[in-house]
Design a protein around this motif. Sequence first.
Motif, PDB file in Angstrom:
ATOM      1  N   SER A   1       0.834  -1.188   0.000  1.00 56.00           N
ATOM      2  CA  SER A   1       0.000   0.000   0.000  1.00 56.00           C
ATOM      3  C   SER A   1       0.877   1.248   0.000  1.00 56.00           C
ATOM      4  O   SER A   1       2.082   1.187   0.219  1.00 56.00           O
ATOM      5  CB  SER A   1      -0.925   0.009   1.216  1.00 56.00           C
ATOM      6  OG  SER A   1      -0.152   0.097   2.392  1.00 56.00           O
ATOM      7  N   SER A   2       0.258   2.382  -0.224  1.00 55.39           N
ATOM      8  CA  SER A   2       0.968   3.657  -0.230  1.00 55.39           C
ATOM      9  C   SER A   2       1.484   3.945   1.175  1.00 55.39           C
ATOM     10  O   SER A   2       0.785   3.699   2.159  1.00 55.39           O
ATOM     11  CB  SER A   2       0.017   4.757  -0.695  1.00 55.39           C
ATOM     12  OG  SER A   2       0.675   5.998  -0.676  1.00 55.39           O
ATOM     13  N   PRO A   3       2.704   4.493   1.296  1.00 51.32           N
ATOM     14  CA  PRO A   3       3.243   4.755   2.632  1.00 51.32           C
ATOM     15  C   PRO A   3       2.448   5.803   3.404  1.00 51.32           C
ATOM     16  O   PRO A   3       2.366   5.755   4.611  1.00 51.32           O
ATOM     17  CB  PRO A   3       4.662   5.228   2.371  1.00 51.32           C
ATOM     18  CG  PRO A   3       4.699   5.639   0.957  1.00 51.32           C
ATOM     19  CD  PRO A   3       3.618   4.856   0.255  1.00 51.32           C
ATOM     20  N   ARG A   4       1.856   6.750   2.708  1.00 49.97           N
ATOM     21  CA  ARG A   4       1.054   7.785   3.362  1.00 49.97           C
ATOM     22  C   ARG A   4      -0.299   7.840   2.672  1.00 49.97           C
ATOM     23  O   ARG A   4      -0.382   7.846   1.440  1.00 49.97           O
ATOM     24  CB  ARG A   4       1.735   9.151   3.237  1.00 49.97           C
ATOM     25  CG  ARG A   4       3.035   9.222   4.018  1.00 49.97           C
ATOM     26  CD  ARG A   4       3.651  10.576   3.890  1.00 49.97           C
ATOM     27  NE  ARG A   4       4.226  10.689   2.548  1.00 49.97           N
ATOM     28  CZ  ARG A   4       4.865  11.750   2.087  1.00 49.97           C
ATOM     29  NH1 ARG A   4       4.994  12.799   2.822  1.00 49.97           N
ATOM     30  NH2 ARG A   4       5.349  11.763   0.883  1.00 49.97           N
ATOM     31  N   PRO A   5      -1.356   7.899   3.443  1.00 50.03           N
ATOM     32  CA  PRO A   5      -2.673   7.993   2.802  1.00 50.03           C
ATOM     33  C   PRO A   5      -2.829   9.323   2.074  1.00 50.03           C
ATOM     34  O   PRO A   5      -2.349  10.347   2.522  1.00 50.03           O
ATOM     35  CB  PRO A   5      -3.650   7.884   3.973  1.00 50.03           C
ATOM     36  CG  PRO A   5      -2.851   8.108   5.201  1.00 50.03           C
ATOM     37  CD  PRO A   5      -1.422   7.839   4.872  1.00 50.03           C
ATOM     38  N   GLY A   6      -3.469   9.287   0.937  1.00 54.10           N
ATOM     39  CA  GLY A   6      -3.675  10.498   0.150  1.00 54.10           C
ATOM     40  C   GLY A   6      -2.616  10.719  -0.911  1.00 54.10           C
ATOM     41  O   GLY A   6      -2.724  11.634  -1.719  1.00 54.10           O
ATOM     42  N   PHE A   7      -1.570   9.938  -0.906  1.00 52.83           N
ATOM     43  CA  PHE A   7      -0.506  10.081  -1.901  1.00 52.83           C
ATOM     44  C   PHE A   7      -0.522   8.869  -2.810  1.00 52.83           C
ATOM     45  O   PHE A   7       0.255   7.949  -2.682  1.00 52.83           O
ATOM     46  CB  PHE A   7       0.862  10.202  -1.220  1.00 52.83           C
ATOM     47  CG  PHE A   7       1.049  11.495  -0.500  1.00 52.83           C
ATOM     48  CD1 PHE A   7       1.497  12.602  -1.177  1.00 52.83           C
ATOM     49  CD2 PHE A   7       0.759  11.609   0.841  1.00 52.83           C
ATOM     50  CE1 PHE A   7       1.659  13.808  -0.530  1.00 52.83           C
ATOM     51  CE2 PHE A   7       0.911  12.799   1.500  1.00 52.83           C
ATOM     52  CZ  PHE A   7       1.368  13.906   0.815  1.00 52.83           C
ATOM     53  N   GLY A   8      -1.440   8.868  -3.736  1.00 50.49           N
ATOM     54  CA  GLY A   8      -1.554   7.772  -4.677  1.00 50.49           C
ATOM     55  C   GLY A   8      -1.344   8.294  -6.079  1.00 50.49           C
ATOM     56  O   GLY A   8      -0.722   9.339  -6.286  1.00 50.49           O
ATOM     57  N   PRO A   9      -1.867   7.612  -7.049  1.00 48.49           N
ATOM     58  CA  PRO A   9      -1.751   8.102  -8.421  1.00 48.49           C
ATOM     59  C   PRO A   9      -2.519   9.416  -8.591  1.00 48.49           C
ATOM     60  O   PRO A   9      -3.545   9.634  -7.963  1.00 48.49           O
ATOM     61  CB  PRO A   9      -2.366   6.988  -9.266  1.00 48.49           C
ATOM     62  CG  PRO A   9      -3.137   6.152  -8.330  1.00 48.49           C
ATOM     63  CD  PRO A   9      -2.550   6.338  -6.967  1.00 48.49           C
ATOM     64  N   LYS A  10      -1.981  10.289  -9.425  1.00 50.74           N
ATOM     65  CA  LYS A  10      -2.592  11.596  -9.650  1.00 50.74           C
ATOM     66  C   LYS A  10      -3.907  11.430 -10.411  1.00 50.74           C
ATOM     67  O   LYS A  10      -3.959  10.744 -11.429  1.00 50.74           O
ATOM     68  CB  LYS A  10      -1.627  12.458 -10.467  1.00 50.74           C
ATOM     69  CG  LYS A  10      -2.096  13.868 -10.672  1.00 50.74           C
ATOM     70  CD  LYS A  10      -1.063  14.678 -11.425  1.00 50.74           C
ATOM     71  CE  LYS A  10      -1.591  16.062 -11.708  1.00 50.74           C
ATOM     72  NZ  LYS A  10      -0.673  16.822 -12.528  1.00 50.74           N
ATOM     73  N   PRO A  11      -5.000  12.036  -9.908  1.00 50.77           N
ATOM     74  CA  PRO A  11      -6.271  11.918 -10.626  1.00 50.77           C
ATOM     75  C   PRO A  11      -6.241  12.681 -11.946  1.00 50.77           C
ATOM     76  O   PRO A  11      -5.524  13.672 -12.087  1.00 50.77           O
ATOM     77  CB  PRO A  11      -7.290  12.524  -9.663  1.00 50.77           C
ATOM     78  CG  PRO A  11      -6.504  13.383  -8.755  1.00 50.77           C
ATOM     79  CD  PRO A  11      -5.114  12.812  -8.694  1.00 50.77           C
ATOM     80  N   LYS A  12      -7.012  12.210 -12.902  1.00 54.53           N
ATOM     81  CA  LYS A  12      -7.068  12.869 -14.208  1.00 54.53           C
ATOM     82  C   LYS A  12      -7.841  14.171 -14.115  1.00 54.53           C
ATOM     83  O   LYS A  12      -8.776  14.304 -13.336  1.00 54.53           O
ATOM     84  CB  LYS A  12      -7.760  11.957 -15.223  1.00 54.53           C
ATOM     85  CG  LYS A  12      -6.972  10.750 -15.606  1.00 54.53           C
ATOM     86  CD  LYS A  12      -7.708   9.986 -16.683  1.00 54.53           C
ATOM     87  CE  LYS A  12      -6.924   8.783 -17.130  1.00 54.53           C
ATOM     88  NZ  LYS A  12      -7.608   8.035 -18.174  1.00 54.53           N
TER      89      LYS A  12
END
Length: 67
Positions: free
Chosen positions: A8-19
């Motif tokens: 999973s992502s190390p920090r919540p909210g830092f995932g792939p950039k939304p289109k």
Amino acid sequence: MSQPDLTSSPRPGFGPKPKSNIYIGLMGVAAMCLAIGCILLIVEINRSAKDAGVAAGWFGVVTAAPR
């Protein structure tokens, strides 16, 4: 002590950039229109102050007595 989950992502909210979508573009157009409107308002206030014989300023137009 448990180990962090590496999948999973190390920090919540830092995932792939939304289109971006059309609403982001419309928000940009609205922001530009607001900026242009503010600039035109400043020009109009300064022009009114000059016509009233008051030193150009924001509050000179409001406090100047009509002639």
